[in-house]
Each structure stands twice: as C-alpha cells, then as structure tokens.
Design an enzyme around this catalytic site. Structure first.
Site, PDB file in Angstrom:
ATOM      1  N   PHE A 109       0.987  -1.227  -0.390  1.00  0.00           N
ATOM      2  CA  PHE A 109      -0.014   0.225  -0.106  1.00  0.00           C
ATOM      3  C   PHE A 109       0.676   1.090  -0.044  1.00  0.00           C
ATOM      4  CE2 PHE A 109       0.481  -0.058   4.282  1.00  0.00           C
ATOM      5  CZ  PHE A 109       0.606   1.219   4.936  1.00  0.00           C
ATOM      6  N   LYS A 110       2.585   1.174   0.585  1.00  0.00           N
ATOM      7  CA  LYS A 110       2.774   2.460   1.091  1.00  0.00           C
ATOM      8  C   LYS A 110       3.051   2.873  -0.781  1.00  0.00           C
ATOM      9  CE  LYS A 110       3.802   1.204   4.910  1.00  0.00           C
ATOM     10  NZ  LYS A 110       4.782   1.201   5.404  1.00  0.00           N
ATOM     11  N   ASP A 111       2.572   1.867  -2.430  1.00  0.00           N
ATOM     12  CA  ASP A 111       3.541   2.668  -3.408  1.00  0.00           C
ATOM     13  C   ASP A 111       2.064   3.753  -3.953  1.00  0.00           C
ATOM     14  OD1 ASP A 111       4.996   0.795  -4.494  1.00  0.00           O
ATOM     15  OD2 ASP A 111       3.651  -1.055  -4.196  1.00  0.00           O
TER      16      ASP A 111
END
Length: 463
Positions: A109-111
């Site tokens: 999800f950090k992307d």
C-alpha cells in the site's frame, strides 16, 4: 491551504515547504491548518469519478501552489505504474470487502503514496533547482516503496534504515536489489523503533538537517497522508454505489498510525459515511491499549509474522493527539515532551469515550493471524498476507449490518513463508518477485548508533 505544527511554534508554511520539511522545527508533526468539510454537491460530483480523477479532486483541496494541469500530470504519472486499471480495486470476499492496495510496483500500500511523492519531489526540485537527501526508517514496505519512488531520479539521494534481518526476505530483496547510485540501504543492528529514533534525532539536529537538505519520506511527511486519504473515498463510493448503503466501517492494520490517520481525516472530511475505523494491531498492541483502555505506554517490541506492525512508538500518533486535545498545540507539546521521558501517556474516561467514537480496536496474535489466513482461504479461496489477516480478523470481530471494508496492505507474495505455512502448501509468486531472488544486493550493516549513521550520511549525501 497553509500548514502548521502540532506543537504550535512553527509559523504557517506552504504545501511545498511542508513536502520538504518533514518534521516541524519545533519537533511536532505538520498538519493542515484546517480539515476541509465536503459539501453535498462535492460528494455527489465525486461518487462516479475514476481513481485518478478523485485523487486530483482530493489533492486540490490541500495543494494550492501547483498549477492544475501540472497536478493532473503528476497524478497520471504516479498511478501509471500500477498493475490494475482501478489502482485500488475493492472486492466482495466472503463477509467483508477487501480494498486491494497492493497493485503498485512493490506490491504494498505504501506505493499509493510514495509513487506520488517521488514524482512530486522530482517536479519541485526541477522547478527550484535544488537537491535533497531523503532519510527514512522502515519496518518493511515503506523502504522499498520509497526507493522505487525515487530510484534513478536526479537531485535526490535516499538513505533508508531497516532493522537487519527483522523484515521479510522479500521485503529485504525489494530494497537491497536496487543498485542505483542514489540509493543507500542501511541495515541497522536493532529494532524498527531504534531505526526510527535515529532518524528523528537526526532531523532534530537542525544545523545538520539544513546543511544536507534532509527530507522525510516516512509517513511523517504529510504528502503521504494526503495520498492515502483518496482510497477511503474511492472504496466508500464504490460500495455505496453497489449496495445503496450510506455508512461503512473500515478495518485498518496499523503500527505507525499513518494509514489509519488518513482514514480519520477522510472521516472528518466526510462528516458522515464512515461510521468508525477498526484499528487492528498484532501483539505490539500499544495503539489497541490506547483505544480500549486509554493506556499508551511503551513495552518491548515483540517480533511477529506481521513485521511492519512490530512497532511500539507510532510516529503519527501525535497528529491524532492534537485533534483529541481539541487542537490545543501547547497541551500536545507538553504531552509529547512528557512521553519522551516517561514512555507513557494516560487518558481520562471522557477522552477514551471520544477516542471510541472514532475507533474500535482489537489486538490479533500470531496464532489467530495464521488461523485467519487458513480459514479465509478455505472459505473463499482468497489469500491474505499476515498484515491484512490481522485487519480481517479485527474487522470480523466488529462486523455489524454495515459493510466492513478491510484494507489489504500487501500482496501475500511479500510473505510467502508465512502464507504457505498457514494454508499448508506453496503458491505461485508474481514473476516480478521471483526475478529478485537472482539479483545482486547492495546494503551496509551498521550499529544502532546515531553518530555512525550521521557519519555515513556525511560521506555519501549529495550537496
């Protein structure tokens, strides 16, 4: 929109200054001077937008200095790297909805935030003809996403600290196989909290920060929080559109309080629609103890099978504390200074009640996590990574008549050993991950010592 510090001793600054500042000079975290409240007209207009269109609409509420077309181009460029046309699709799986946040280049999800932030950095640096050194700590996924966000970009060097041998092998490979000369992986002989403490101390050394133009890419950078607000709205509109419901709950596996703080801002902006957020933790349960008992006290970090949540000091907690204290910066500053010495904060019954109007919470242990992966797969055929499994277990605990949207924060392929153990067999990994195993690696092992890390930065920082 101007930005202020949770501790009240920083003059208001612009969004662009916020992006480069990271931590406020007074030690606080940077927040918008106000939280926009959406009108009925905006909600109606937004409900059928694509992810890219919605991202632009959210961003423009917080970003006033970037021309409209440039902002649209940044959004388009940032999400062109995702493997799914919807960017963050939401699926009905069994009794819950799964919001898949792992379709970016590092399968986490950090992307969603860091692809945007990397492009934003490059755009602003070119405009202002300046250079920066990015310094961050990671418990697993942030580091890889940050590196993939800025690798090969001009005018940027990035230094990422991760706890040596305390992230999953795939998470480590995602970072250490990036060989671009502007990327520096520092494997610290300690815990994530040790890494994070070193980063915070170096940012608090203002002459050092200024000399090397240090910039944060961790979730203390508000631009990351901003990007994460979008998928709460996107999921809400998709579910509302398909079911006709007006209220939902989100279950969020969290250790650093960044992802769920974005949900809190979305909840405040909406005014209605997000009934409550489920705060899901593993055995490192400081945030669950805070929600359930008003006990925010540090204990020893317990290494678990959901390592990105193996955190005791949540770096975004101060942002929520500011709002819990009625936007009283002086009280927030006093509380955080006290916490720095005592490692403990206690809250009144009335404050706990206010917290519980925003959150419900549950701590999920490793046995329960494995069982959830196994049972969910047996019932639905859907594979959960161990962090998402924590969120699903907590979400099912608080499932009522409202749709429960569980955030899938990483692809199961990021944790193949754990997932295979849970389901009793192996499973195929994406080709992009399989290829990493044969790639050369580049990283430095360092002691958990601020001066050692400082010395490394002084040798390799760009100026």
């Amino acid at each position: 929109m101007k930005y202020i510090s949770t501790r009240g001793e920083m003059p208001p600054i612009s969004f662009i200054e916020t992006v480069f500042e990271g931590l406020a000079p007074d030690g606080g975290l940077i927040i918008p001077e106000r939280i926009p409240l959406l009108s009925k007209e905006e909600k109606e207009r937004w409900k059928n937008l694509s992810y890219l269109e919605l991202a632009y609409e959210v961003f423009r509420l917080f970003v006033s200095e970037i021309p409209e077309e440039d902002l649209k181009d940044l959004v388009k460029k940032s999400y062109s790297t995702f493997h799914h046309p919807e960017v963050t699709p939401v699926l009905k799986v069994g009794k819950v909805y799964i919001l898949e946040l792992f379709h970016g280049p590092t399968f986490a999800f950090k992307d969603v935030a860091l692809q945007f932030l990397g492009n934003l950095f490059e755009y602003l640096l070119k405009k202002e003809d300046r250079k920066i050194n990015i310094l961050g700590a990671t418990s697993g996924d942030t580091g890889a996403a940050a590196i993939y966000g800025v690798k090969g970009k001009s005018n940027i060097a990035i230094f990422i600290l991760h706890p040596h041998k305390r992230v999953s092998p795939v998470q480590a490979l995602m970072m250490t196989t990036v060989l671009d000369p502007n990327v520096h992986n520092l494997a610290i002989l300690g815990s994530f909290d040790d890494c994070q403490a070193i980063v915070k101390e170096l940012f608090m050394d203002l002459p050092f920060k200024k000399k090397y133009n240090l910039t944060a890419i961790n979730s203390i950078n508000f631009a990351r929080i901003l990007a994460q607000i979008v998928y709460y709205f996107y999921a809400y509109f998709r579910i509302s559109e398909s079911t006709g419901v007006e209220e939902v709950r989100f279950s969020v596996p969290t250790g650093n309080f960044g992802d769920i703080f974005a949900g809190f801002l979305a909840k405040r902006m909406f005014g209605e629609g997000i009934e409550r957020l489920i705060l899901a933790t593993n055995e490192n349960d400081i945030l669950s103890r805070f929600v359930n008992y008003g006990d925010y006290s540090v204990r020893e970090v317990i290494p678990t099978i959901s390592p990105a949540m193996d955190i005791q000091i949540a770096s975004n907690f101060e942002r929520y504390l500011y709002y819990l204290y009625g936007e009283d910066a002086q009280r927030t500053s006093f509380a955080m200074q006290k916490f720095a010495h005592t490692k403990k904060l206690i809250f009144s019954e009335e404050e706990i009640k206010r917290v519980q109007r925003d959150f419900l919470s549950r701590s999920v242990n490793q046995e329960e996590t494995l069982q959830t992966i196994k049972d969910f797969y047996a019932e639905t055929g859907y594979l959960l990574d161990p962090h998402t499994a924590v969120g699903v277990k907590a979400g099912l605990t608080f499932k009522d008549e409202r749709p429960m949207i569980c955030l899938a924060t990483a692809h199961p392929a990021k944790f193949p050993e754990v997932v295979s153990k849970a389901i009793g067999k192996g499973f195929s990994l994406p080709e992009e991950i399989e290829r990493l195993k044969a790639q050369p690696q580049k990283f430095e092992v360092l002691e958990k010592d601020r001066e050692t890390v400082r010395g490394y930065l002084e040798r390799f920082a760009i100026t």
